[in-house]
Design an enzyme around this catalytic site. Structure first.
Site, short mmCIF file in Angstrom:
data_model
loop_
_atom_site.label_atom_id
_atom_site.label_comp_id
_atom_site.label_asym_id
_atom_site.label_seq_id
_atom_site.Cartn_x
_atom_site.Cartn_y
_atom_site.Cartn_z
N CYS A 172 -1.18 2.20 5.56
CA CYS A 172 -1.50 0.82 5.92
C CYS A 172 -2.85 0.70 6.62
CB CYS A 172 -0.38 0.24 6.78
SG CYS A 172 0.13 1.28 8.18
N TYR A 173 -3.09 1.51 7.65
CA TYR A 173 -4.39 1.47 8.31
C TYR A 173 -5.53 1.82 7.35
CZ TYR A 173 -2.22 1.24 13.01
OH TYR A 173 -1.52 0.87 14.14
#
Length: 369
Positions: A172-173
């Site tokens: 996600c990051y």
């Protein structure tokens, strides 16, 4: 350019299995696939919930679409049983939502000549198996499969994803950081040195298992940094940025936990190349993502995006602002961490792999308020 739904050799409906369906990413896959026109869910695993109907684990899935999506779902079973079903040729696509290290051994048992796999764990994201071992604390257990895996940041790897049998779904990051930074580095508009990624995530990023740090009294009404100078997404971000720059890139990356259920906001601080302005960065990003349905670049002067602007959707929204410090710029990117940062991008990758339009199953408008 979005896939145009070219012909596919995959049977329709595509028979889908989800390993680790009892976690947040598994539930989000099911929510999104409930509106997918070309899929049928044939197998679900959840070790601690094996034998239970999905509705007893995630009751929200029982209320849509009309008739109750959950009533057409198979009961949860064990990972071993789902693997057996796949080996028997009864599955076309497997989404793997299992913990890192576990995933390698499971995928190694799947017949990749017959099954396409989208892995949502970290096990196949890092090309260098020595780097994987250094950051995950154990040798990679499926080195040959790692060589086959395609890193699936869809907008930037569509051609490779299209022919893949095993796609490593990005973290996600790294999704929120690479979408704005990769096009700028590849065009030489920003310096590869001195890049700072300051990121905040909702609590679902920590998974569904009970942990002290994510209990309500621990996470609510506050914000905290974690994994400082040691988060496992750092080498993943650096891998993508190094590819774009054509030389090794090191980043300063600090994630933070904020009291939200879902959402990521990444703020990136960059040094401009000589003669380059923030307007040039914005123009480059707008040109790269002009025809993309899920990635949006805000115009100059617009208010920076909020996580609520993408909640529940597969959209990524970014902004570029000239820093008050000469020669620097600030980038902001927001995504829903369990949609574009996980399950939504996984479905987007499946659509590309199977020749379906990329919007299939992903047309939901963000939820507000």
């Amino acid at each position: 350019m979005v896939a145009d739904g070219a012909a596919t050799t995959t049977p329709i409906p595509v028979r889908v299995a989800i390993l680790g369906a009892s976690g947040y990413t598994g539930a989000e896959l099911l929510r999104l696939l409930s509106s997918h026109p070309h899929t049928s869910i044939v197998a679900l695993s959840g070790e601690r919930s094996a034998g239970s109907p999905m509705g007893s684990v995630f009751p929200h899935l029982a209320f849509g679409p009309p008739g109750g999506f959950v009533h057409s779902l198979p009961d949860l079973t064990t990972t071993a049983e789902v693997v057996t079903v796949a080996q028997a040729g009864a599955v076309d696509v497997v989404f793997c939502c299992l913990p890192h290290a576990t995933t390698q051994k499971i995928i190694a048992q799947l017949p990749l000549d017959k099954v396409r796999v989208v892995d949502l764990s970290a096990d196949f994201r890092l090309r260098d198996v020595d780097t994987y071992a250094a950051w995950y604390g154990a040798p990679h257990a499926a080195v040959e499969l790692q060589r086959q895996a395609v890193y699936g940041l869809t907008e930037l790897a569509r051609d490779a994803v299209r022919g893949a049998r095993l796609v490593a779904n990005p973290g996600c990051y790294p999704t929120s950081a690479q979408l704005p930074l990769v096009p700028l580095l590849s065009a030489g508009l920003i310096s590869p040195a001195d890049i700072i990624v300051d990121a905040k995530s909702g609590v679902t990023g920590a998974g569904r298992a009970a942990k002290v740090g994510t209990l309500f009294c621990e996470a609510a009404d506050g914000m905290s940094a974690y994994g400082v100078a040691a988060h496992r997404h750092a080498p993943e971000i650096e891998q993508g940025l190094s590819d774009a720059a054509g030389a090794p890139v090191d980043v300063v990356f600090t994630p933070h936990l904020v009291p939200l259920a879902r959402g990521i906001l990444s703020t990136m601080y960059v040094k401009l190349a000589a003669g380059v302005t923030a307007d040039d960065l914005r123009a480059r990003l707008a040109a790269v993502y002009d025809e993309e349905p899920f990635v949006h670049v805000l115009p100059a002067g617009a208010a920076p995006p909020h996580t609520r602007h993408v909640r529940g959707s597969n959209h990524a929204v970014m902004a570029v602002v000239a820093d008050r410090v000469a020669g620097r710029a600030i980038l902001v990117c927001v995504i829903d961490n369990i949609v574009k940062g996980a399950s939504g991008q996984a479905i987007q990758n499946m659509n590309v792999m199977c020749g379906f339009p990329e919007m299939d199953g992903l047309g939901a408008t963000p939820v507000f308020p």
